[in-house]
Design an enzyme around this catalytic site. Sequence first.
Site, PDB file in Angstrom:
ATOM      1  N   ASP A 156       0.696  -1.119  -0.002  1.00 37.24           N
ATOM      2  CA  ASP A 156      -0.125  -0.068  -0.024  1.00 37.24           C
ATOM      3  C   ASP A 156       0.903   1.195  -0.025  1.00 37.24           C
ATOM      4  O   ASP A 156       2.225   1.253   0.094  1.00 37.24           O
ATOM      5  CB  ASP A 156      -1.049  -0.088   1.358  1.00 37.24           C
ATOM      6  N   TRP A 192      -3.099   3.702  -5.769  1.00 37.93           N
ATOM      7  CA  TRP A 192      -4.248   4.340  -6.066  1.00 37.93           C
ATOM      8  C   TRP A 192      -4.320   5.343  -7.168  1.00 37.93           C
ATOM      9  O   TRP A 192      -4.944   6.462  -6.948  1.00 37.93           O
ATOM     10  CB  TRP A 192      -4.562   5.123  -4.946  1.00 37.93           C
ATOM     11  N   ASP A 212     -10.205   3.501  -3.255  1.00 36.40           N
ATOM     12  CA  ASP A 212     -10.702   2.492  -2.749  1.00 36.40           C
ATOM     13  C   ASP A 212     -12.104   2.297  -3.562  1.00 36.40           C
ATOM     14  O   ASP A 212     -13.213   3.224  -3.569  1.00 36.40           O
ATOM     15  CB  ASP A 212     -10.915   2.239  -1.268  1.00 36.40           C
TER      16      ASP A 212
HETATM   17  C1  GLA Z   1      -5.803   1.361   1.671  1.00 38.57           C
HETATM   18  C2  GLA Z   1      -6.268   0.573   0.493  1.00 38.57           C
HETATM   19  C3  GLA Z   1      -7.264  -0.403   0.706  1.00 38.57           C
HETATM   20  C4  GLA Z   1      -6.829  -1.220   2.186  1.00 38.57           C
HETATM   21  C5  GLA Z   1      -6.777  -0.238   3.149  1.00 38.57           C
HETATM   22  C6  GLA Z   1      -6.275  -0.852   4.366  1.00 38.57           C
HETATM   23  O1  GLA Z   1      -7.180   2.023   1.953  1.00 38.57           O
HETATM   24  O2  GLA Z   1      -6.440   1.113  -0.730  1.00 38.57           O
HETATM   25  O3  GLA Z   1      -7.223  -1.533  -0.384  1.00 38.57           O
HETATM   26  O4  GLA Z   1      -5.859  -2.086   2.113  1.00 38.57           O
HETATM   27  O5  GLA Z   1      -5.885   0.877   2.784  1.00 38.57           O
HETATM   28  O6  GLA Z   1      -5.901  -0.038   5.389  1.00 38.57           O
END
Ligand code: GLA
Length: 433
Positions: A156, A192, A212
């Site tokens: 991440d 992202w 997300d």
């Molecule tokens: C971010 C990621 C999610 C998830 C969360 C966990 O938001 O984009 O997919 O892994 O962190 O904290």
Amino acid sequence: MVELTRVALNDTIKTVWLLSGVATVIGLNNGLGQTPIMGYNTWNDFRCDNVSAANIEKVATAIIELGLHRAGYRYVNIDDCWAVKRDAEGVIVEDAEAFPNGMKSVGDYLHARGLKLGLYTDRGTATCEGRPGSEGYEELDAQTYAQWGADYLKEDSCNAPSDHEAAFEQYRLMRDALNRTGRPIYFALCGWSSWYAPVGKGLANSWRVGYDVNTWENVWYNAIVVNERLAQYAGPGGFNDVDALIGSTPGGAVSLTTTQSRTQFSLWSMMSAPLIIGSNMLHLTTFDLETYTNGEVVAVNQDPLGMQGTVVWQNCPSTDLSRDQSVENAPVPNCQQIWAKKLFDGYAVMFVNFTSTSAASAPWTTHRPPEGKALEALELDVQAVFGWEAANARDLWTHMNLGIHRRLVVVLSGGNGESKVLKLTKPALEVKV
Ligand code: GLA
């Protein structure tokens, strides 16, 4: 003299060897992800609560008993919240209460059942939930994950530099550390952003292109709008990742309506996206199980060409991606799209009605509106789009052969994400229809 020559030669050999050593780690060389991976992830199901060995074992049992394993879902990915600290040597430590026998025993449990262990970390100093990140510990963490038997790692981007080059460098560090373990570990970059796509294949097996996906609005904005223009970057070994599936099963952290959840699954299949189930796996509804195990749609996702589908017609407004992508819940426009994906033996076509009102009130304009159906149907001219005189059409959700058609006319009057997926193959004989 002779001695000197030998030394020089040795140096040359060493240099060549070093150069080829460097060459092998320029990209990820694990051979994984030839088709999008399929599995499960804890985040949309448990979030930070109840991430434990006991629950992972229950999830694994459900995956097998429901036949999801046979349908191709092998990766059981433990997302954020499994790690709590580092020990005196810097080794990452699992939550002792949740994982009393350690992570390796979870890996052993999954492997004994033909499943794979997925883990989560972050390229920065801490994960999004404040657990230890990998920054500065890439080598040690990769070795630890490999010892535990990890088959997948999601990395991440919280608490980390947002500068593009700095981000790429951090992903390179983990990529090379994973390569050096000698264990094939699928690497899922989670940054992202669409700017990872052009360099994605050099860094990872998949890369998150948007924020997300928790709602239908996110499906539209964080997945479709972002990913519809990134098809050229996907292919065997590396795919655009539009986050996990949501499903319609109640009780998980997030859910969609049944119609929307099935459309999400179809869109992900058209886009050659990883199929990672994010539903309440321990109480999965029959409807969601039928969605995930529809072998004909899974086959579209897993097609060996690995080509991401593209939008061949739409009346959706174009969106300026330079604006802040984190706009949560931007409304889904009243619009429709037609997607096409080249398969090794034909094409998949998907008709989607994103509008939340009924189709009849939407401003439909298609290639050639059929008489009397201008405001209600989507039409696709087979010759104009695929260059065939006509196509053999099969509905991949009703599992019915629809016959041979020159024009495909699809009515989606329900709105709110209603869709249809057809597989088109070239008729064996020239036909007059
Ligand atoms: C971010 C990621 C999610 C998830 C969360 C966990 O938001 O984009 O997919 O892994 O962190 O904290």
